[in-house]
Motif scaffolding. Structure first.
Motif, PDB file in Angstrom:
ATOM      1  N   THR A 124       0.840  -1.209   0.000  1.00 17.58           N
ATOM      2  CA  THR A 124       0.000   0.000   0.000  1.00 17.58           C
ATOM      3  C   THR A 124       0.873   1.257   0.000  1.00 17.58           C
ATOM      4  OG1 THR A 124      -1.777  -1.149   1.169  1.00 17.58           O
ATOM      5  CG2 THR A 124      -1.794   1.264   1.258  1.00 17.58           C
ATOM      6  N   ARG A 125       1.943   1.227   0.778  1.00 15.34           N
ATOM      7  CA  ARG A 125       2.865   2.368   0.802  1.00 15.34           C
ATOM      8  C   ARG A 125       3.508   2.586  -0.561  1.00 15.34           C
ATOM      9  NH1 ARG A 125       6.540   0.001   4.858  1.00 15.34           N
ATOM     10  NH2 ARG A 125       7.973   1.691   4.261  1.00 15.34           N
ATOM     11  N   TRP A 127       2.182   2.236  -3.587  1.00 13.09           N
ATOM     12  CA  TRP A 127       1.360   2.996  -4.540  1.00 13.09           C
ATOM     13  C   TRP A 127       0.846   4.314  -3.977  1.00 13.09           C
ATOM     14  CZ3 TRP A 127      -3.497   4.000  -2.870  1.00 13.09           C
ATOM     15  CH2 TRP A 127      -4.160   3.078  -2.067  1.00 13.09           C
ATOM     16  N   LYS A 128       0.943   4.491  -2.673  1.00 11.40           N
ATOM     17  CA  LYS A 128       0.354   5.658  -2.025  1.00 11.40           C
ATOM     18  C   LYS A 128       1.350   6.808  -1.847  1.00 11.40           C
ATOM     19  CE  LYS A 128      -3.457   5.482   1.234  1.00 11.40           C
ATOM     20  NZ  LYS A 128      -3.921   4.992   2.544  1.00 11.40           N
ATOM     21  N   LEU A 129       2.620   6.487  -1.662  1.00 11.38           N
ATOM     22  CA  LEU A 129       3.598   7.483  -1.242  1.00 11.38           C
ATOM     23  C   LEU A 129       4.488   7.936  -2.388  1.00 11.38           C
ATOM     24  CD1 LEU A 129       4.678   5.842   2.142  1.00 11.38           C
ATOM     25  CD2 LEU A 129       2.872   7.543   1.757  1.00 11.38           C
ATOM     26  N   HIS A 134       8.431   6.764  -0.441  1.00 12.48           N
ATOM     27  CA  HIS A 134       8.237   5.738  -1.464  1.00 12.48           C
ATOM     28  C   HIS A 134       9.502   4.914  -1.636  1.00 12.48           C
ATOM     29  CE1 HIS A 134       8.399   4.164  -5.626  1.00 12.48           C
ATOM     30  NE2 HIS A 134       7.141   3.858  -5.397  1.00 12.48           N
ATOM     31  N   TYR A 183       4.876  -0.224  -9.358  1.00 14.14           N
ATOM     32  CA  TYR A 183       5.008   0.942  -8.484  1.00 14.14           C
ATOM     33  C   TYR A 183       6.366   0.999  -7.787  1.00 14.14           C
ATOM     34  CZ  TYR A 183       0.060   1.842  -9.238  1.00 14.14           C
ATOM     35  OH  TYR A 183      -1.149   2.136  -9.826  1.00 14.14           O
ATOM     36  N   LEU A 225      -8.415   2.484  -6.033  1.00  9.83           N
ATOM     37  CA  LEU A 225      -8.024   2.901  -4.682  1.00  9.83           C
ATOM     38  C   LEU A 225      -7.262   4.230  -4.719  1.00  9.83           C
ATOM     39  CD1 LEU A 225      -6.791  -0.432  -3.034  1.00  9.83           C
ATOM     40  CD2 LEU A 225      -8.956   0.753  -2.642  1.00  9.83           C
ATOM     41  N   LYS A 226      -6.411   4.389  -5.704  1.00 14.75           N
ATOM     42  CA  LYS A 226      -5.637   5.643  -5.833  1.00 14.75           C
ATOM     43  C   LYS A 226      -6.575   6.842  -6.015  1.00 14.75           C
ATOM     44  CE  LYS A 226      -2.007   5.614  -8.619  1.00 14.75           C
ATOM     45  NZ  LYS A 226      -0.807   6.054  -7.894  1.00 14.75           N
ATOM     46  N   HIS A 229      -8.333   7.689  -2.786  1.00 23.14           N
ATOM     47  CA  HIS A 229      -7.453   8.337  -1.812  1.00 23.14           C
ATOM     48  C   HIS A 229      -6.838   9.624  -2.340  1.00 23.14           C
ATOM     49  CE1 HIS A 229      -7.462   5.206   1.326  1.00 23.14           C
ATOM     50  NE2 HIS A 229      -7.590   4.356   0.332  1.00 23.14           N
ATOM     51  N   VAL A 231      -4.741   9.994  -4.807  1.00 16.44           N
ATOM     52  CA  VAL A 231      -3.309   9.811  -5.122  1.00 16.44           C
ATOM     53  C   VAL A 231      -3.145   9.876  -6.629  1.00 16.44           C
ATOM     54  CG1 VAL A 231      -1.332   8.261  -4.974  1.00 16.44           C
ATOM     55  CG2 VAL A 231      -2.981   8.373  -3.101  1.00 16.44           C
TER      56      VAL A 231
END
Length: 232
Positions: A124-125, A127-129, A134, A183, A225-226, A229, A231
């Motif tokens: 999750t980190r 694709w999120k950060l 990252h 990612y 999901l991105k 959120h 992102v």
């Protein structure tokens, strides 16, 4: 004092196994794989988590309010690794996921717990950060995969020749590898070649193949999901 199981979260008159789940959940897929390996029939109930959580789910898992939940004759069992342990205990005449040796059982539980605590959150980190966080997530994922590669060693499966507890716990993430590679900008085959070969072996098992979705579907889901959120 006895407790009537038809009270509280138990559903009166309900018999057999029911799995409350969400299609893409690797935690739910663990349970589907385990049920298939044991040849246990069950009713699959899809929870539309994108639209909210059903009353049945909230009644069955009032503490965490999460899937998967296994209902056995109406009584809920929560948390995927606990469900896998429960299936071994409740159905001793089916093929066991855990080895018989106490030390090997402890090792299997250790590595399943490692997967549980590390892989999904780190993914999750990825694709999120952005930026340094990252880069740290990428380094962490590579380390996680290398550690699992070492634990697997030259064995066909984590428990040896037979597909077992750790394999069922980790196999659902193999369909996420493609997204982690995209990612994280790395290759699973390069950083953990034994895990890459193991993933292929798992994918050839009917229990795994029927429980997982394609890497492309997972990548599409992460895209959803991105957006949710915010992102980019």
């Amino acid at each position: 004092k006895s407790i009537d199981p038809t009270n509280s979260t138990a559903m009166a008159g309900e018999k057999g196994l029911v799995l409350l789940d969400f299609w893409v959940s690797p935690f739910g897929q663990r349970c589907r794989i385990a049920l298939a390996e044991k040849g246990l029939p069950y009713e699959y109930v899809e929870e539309n988590l994108m639209a909210g959580k059903s009353d049945r789910l909230l009644r069955s898992n009032p503490i965490h309010k999460k899937i998967p939940v296994l209902l056995h004759d109406g009584r809920p069992v929560n948390e995927s690794l606990i469900i896998l342990n429960y299936l071994d205990d409740a159905f001793p005449d089916t093929p066991s996921l855990l080895p018989s040796d106490p030390y090997q059982r402890a090792q299997a539980r250790f590595w399943a717990d490692y997967v549980d605590k590390k892989v999904y959150d780190c993914g999750t980190r990825l694709w999120k950060l952005k930026g340094e966080p990252h880069a740290q997530a990428r380094a962490d994922m590579v380390e996680i995969l290398k550690n699992l590669d070492g634990a697997l060693g030259d064995k066909a499966f984590f428990g040896g020749h037979a597909f077992g507890f750790v394999d069922a716990a980790f196999a659902p993430f193999t369909s996420w590898f493609h997204s982690y590679e995209k990612y994280g900008e790395f290759s699973v085959a390069e950083v953990a070649p034994k895990i890459a070969a193991w993933a292929k072996r798992c994918g050839e098992r009917e229990s795994v193949a029927k429980s997982l979705y394609s890497p492309d579907k997972i990548y599409e889901f992460i895209g959803v999901l991105k957006k949710m959120h915010g992102v980019e």
